[in-house]
Design a protein around this motif. Sequence first.
Motif, PDB file in Angstrom:
ATOM      1  N   SER A  34      10.220   1.629  -5.073  1.00  0.00           N
ATOM      2  CA  SER A  34       9.002   2.473  -3.999  1.00  0.00           C
ATOM      3  C   SER A  34       9.913   4.012  -4.224  1.00  0.00           C
ATOM      4  CB  SER A  34       8.882   2.139  -2.696  1.00  0.00           C
ATOM      5  OG  SER A  34       8.223   2.955  -2.169  1.00  0.00           O
ATOM      6  N   ARG A  35       8.819   4.932  -4.408  1.00  0.00           N
ATOM      7  CA  ARG A  35       9.501   6.315  -4.604  1.00  0.00           C
ATOM      8  C   ARG A  35      10.053   6.578  -3.026  1.00  0.00           C
ATOM      9  NH1 ARG A  35       4.816   6.959  -7.598  1.00  0.00           N
ATOM     10  NH2 ARG A  35       3.772   7.589  -5.962  1.00  0.00           N
ATOM     11  N   SER A  50      -3.789   3.303  -9.148  1.00  0.00           N
ATOM     12  CA  SER A  50      -3.362   2.285  -9.911  1.00  0.00           C
ATOM     13  C   SER A  50      -2.079   1.665  -9.585  1.00  0.00           C
ATOM     14  CB  SER A  50      -3.014   2.782 -11.554  1.00  0.00           C
ATOM     15  OG  SER A  50      -2.120   3.892 -11.522  1.00  0.00           O
ATOM     16  N   THR A  51      -1.358   2.310  -8.340  1.00  0.00           N
ATOM     17  CA  THR A  51      -0.312   2.015  -7.820  1.00  0.00           C
ATOM     18  C   THR A  51      -0.106   2.037  -6.306  1.00  0.00           C
ATOM     19  OG1 THR A  51       1.074   3.984  -8.229  1.00  0.00           O
ATOM     20  CG2 THR A  51       1.260   2.233  -9.910  1.00  0.00           C
ATOM     21  N   ALA A  52       0.304   1.150  -5.435  1.00  0.00           N
ATOM     22  CA  ALA A  52       0.623   1.504  -4.094  1.00  0.00           C
ATOM     23  C   ALA A  52       1.965   1.475  -3.783  1.00  0.00           C
ATOM     24  CB  ALA A  52      -0.196   0.376  -3.365  1.00  0.00           C
ATOM     25  N   SER A  53       2.689   2.587  -3.384  1.00  0.00           N
ATOM     26  CA  SER A  53       3.959   2.885  -3.078  1.00  0.00           C
ATOM     27  C   SER A  53       4.315   2.506  -1.771  1.00  0.00           C
ATOM     28  CB  SER A  53       4.703   4.210  -3.376  1.00  0.00           C
ATOM     29  OG  SER A  53       6.035   4.342  -3.068  1.00  0.00           O
ATOM     30  N   ILE A  54       5.176   1.614  -1.279  1.00  0.00           N
ATOM     31  CA  ILE A  54       5.192   1.078   0.218  1.00  0.00           C
ATOM     32  C   ILE A  54       6.679   1.099   0.456  1.00  0.00           C
ATOM     33  CG2 ILE A  54       4.582  -0.901   1.714  1.00  0.00           C
ATOM     34  CD1 ILE A  54       2.763  -1.980  -0.531  1.00  0.00           C
ATOM     35  N   PRO A  55       7.317   2.014   1.163  1.00  0.00           N
ATOM     36  CA  PRO A  55       8.638   2.003   1.213  1.00  0.00           C
ATOM     37  C   PRO A  55       9.130   1.178   2.233  1.00  0.00           C
ATOM     38  CG  PRO A  55       7.770   4.389   1.184  1.00  0.00           C
ATOM     39  CD  PRO A  55       6.768   3.454   1.135  1.00  0.00           C
ATOM     40  N   PRO A  56       8.486   0.665   3.267  1.00  0.00           N
ATOM     41  CA  PRO A  56       8.926  -0.422   3.999  1.00  0.00           C
ATOM     42  C   PRO A  56       9.313  -1.727   3.526  1.00  0.00           C
ATOM     43  CG  PRO A  56       7.321   0.685   5.101  1.00  0.00           C
ATOM     44  CD  PRO A  56       7.103   1.065   3.829  1.00  0.00           C
ATOM     45  N   ILE A  57       8.664  -1.956   2.155  1.00  0.00           N
ATOM     46  CA  ILE A  57       9.181  -3.170   1.566  1.00  0.00           C
ATOM     47  C   ILE A  57       9.912  -2.891   0.328  1.00  0.00           C
ATOM     48  CG2 ILE A  57       6.938  -4.363   2.270  1.00  0.00           C
ATOM     49  CD1 ILE A  57       5.938  -4.177  -0.614  1.00  0.00           C
ATOM     50  N   GLY A  58      10.282  -1.503   0.110  1.00  0.00           N
ATOM     51  CA  GLY A  58      11.075  -1.229  -1.035  1.00  0.00           C
ATOM     52  C   GLY A  58      10.689  -1.274  -2.438  1.00  0.00           C
ATOM     53  N   SER A  60       6.891  -0.501  -5.248  1.00  0.00           N
ATOM     54  CA  SER A  60       5.581  -0.118  -5.663  1.00  0.00           C
ATOM     55  C   SER A  60       4.938  -1.317  -6.272  1.00  0.00           C
ATOM     56  CB  SER A  60       5.512   0.995  -6.625  1.00  0.00           C
ATOM     57  OG  SER A  60       6.068   1.995  -5.860  1.00  0.00           O
ATOM     58  N   VAL A  61       3.602  -1.510  -5.829  1.00  0.00           N
ATOM     59  CA  VAL A  61       2.778  -2.702  -6.697  1.00  0.00           C
ATOM     60  C   VAL A  61       1.878  -1.989  -7.278  1.00  0.00           C
ATOM     61  CG1 VAL A  61       3.830  -4.257  -4.864  1.00  0.00           C
ATOM     62  CG2 VAL A  61       1.379  -2.927  -4.326  1.00  0.00           C
ATOM     63  N   ARG A  62       1.202  -2.840  -8.348  1.00  0.00           N
ATOM     64  CA  ARG A  62       0.073  -2.315  -8.945  1.00  0.00           C
ATOM     65  C   ARG A  62      -1.174  -2.786  -8.167  1.00  0.00           C
ATOM     66  NH1 ARG A  62       3.660  -4.175 -12.790  1.00  0.00           N
ATOM     67  NH2 ARG A  62       3.954  -2.594 -14.606  1.00  0.00           N
ATOM     68  N   VAL A  63      -2.094  -1.761  -8.426  1.00  0.00           N
ATOM     69  CA  VAL A  63      -3.579  -2.059  -7.599  1.00  0.00           C
ATOM     70  C   VAL A  63      -4.597  -2.442  -8.764  1.00  0.00           C
ATOM     71  CG1 VAL A  63      -5.298  -0.647  -6.399  1.00  0.00           C
ATOM     72  CG2 VAL A  63      -2.806  -0.151  -6.012  1.00  0.00           C
ATOM     73  N   VAL A  64      -5.277  -3.406  -8.259  1.00  0.00           N
ATOM     74  CA  VAL A  64      -6.465  -3.747  -9.201  1.00  0.00           C
ATOM     75  C   VAL A  64      -7.669  -3.836  -8.531  1.00  0.00           C
ATOM     76  CG1 VAL A  64      -5.141  -5.278 -10.571  1.00  0.00           C
ATOM     77  CG2 VAL A  64      -5.983  -6.255  -8.831  1.00  0.00           C
ATOM     78  N   ARG A  65      -8.756  -3.469  -9.317  1.00  0.00           N
ATOM     79  CA  ARG A  65     -10.196  -3.543  -8.393  1.00  0.00           C
ATOM     80  C   ARG A  65     -10.561  -4.992  -8.412  1.00  0.00           C
ATOM     81  NH1 ARG A  65     -13.170   1.138 -12.118  1.00  0.00           N
ATOM     82  NH2 ARG A  65     -11.142   2.571 -12.472  1.00  0.00           N
ATOM     83  N   VAL A  66     -11.117  -5.312  -7.120  1.00  0.00           N
ATOM     84  CA  VAL A  66     -11.403  -6.750  -7.017  1.00  0.00           C
ATOM     85  C   VAL A  66     -13.092  -6.686  -6.823  1.00  0.00           C
ATOM     86  CG1 VAL A  66      -9.350  -7.689  -6.415  1.00  0.00           C
ATOM     87  CG2 VAL A  66     -10.739  -6.713  -4.583  1.00  0.00           C
ATOM     88  N   ARG A  67     -13.670  -7.632  -7.084  1.00  0.00           N
ATOM     89  CA  ARG A  67     -15.255  -7.793  -6.903  1.00  0.00           C
ATOM     90  C   ARG A  67     -15.589  -8.548  -5.819  1.00  0.00           C
ATOM     91  NH1 ARG A  67     -17.734  -9.178 -12.971  1.00  0.00           N
ATOM     92  NH2 ARG A  67     -17.225  -7.615 -13.974  1.00  0.00           N
TER      93      ARG A  67
END
Length: 200
Positions: A34-35, A50-58, A60-67
């Motif tokens: 994470s940044r 397209s990404t979620a940067s989450i400092p508490p978990i150390g 970044s993860v990818r974001v995908v659209r869901v239906r």
Amino acid sequence: MSRARRTAAAAVLTVAFAGAVVPGASADAPAPPSRAARACVSPPAPFHPSTASIPPIGRSVRVVRVRRTASGAVGTPPVSRRGKWLMGLDPQALPGDGEGTVIMAAHTWPDGSALGNALLRSLRAGDRLELGNGSAVACYQVTQRKEYGAAKVPRRKAFRWWGPEQLVIVVCSGTRLGPGRWTHRTVWYATPVADGGVAG
């Protein structure tokens, strides 16, 4: 999304988030770290992150659209080794919309190895996270973390399409009753933050 479309989406929204597991799957390869925290600005327009940067978990993860499912339930990322570290984005609202709820969901696995597990361990009120796509970024600060019975998530609060923009993340929690069946849902509520005004 138009107000009419959001009204229709809210009318069919149900609370059903998968907590499925792939037996014998090993932990996924680490995602980029994470940044570090930085000054936040309000996005000038809605955007697809397209990404979620989450400092508490150390990380970044990818974001995908869901239906949405056939019954109108919020969708989740694929049930796979890769999917367990993806954040799903519902089509109801986007970061930067300025109103309604940006709804996100992640998997919880019984072996503790998925994104939902990491969020349950580490994400607390007061923490910040960023949603971005390389050219735009939206920052949010968690204001509440609540656990509800699986069928008792307050839809008018958690999934509202009206009012000031909020981000909601939902994961399965509590006791696993079987594939995709958990006793509770943990919900994080977050509000947009902008330390540096509006991006130009």
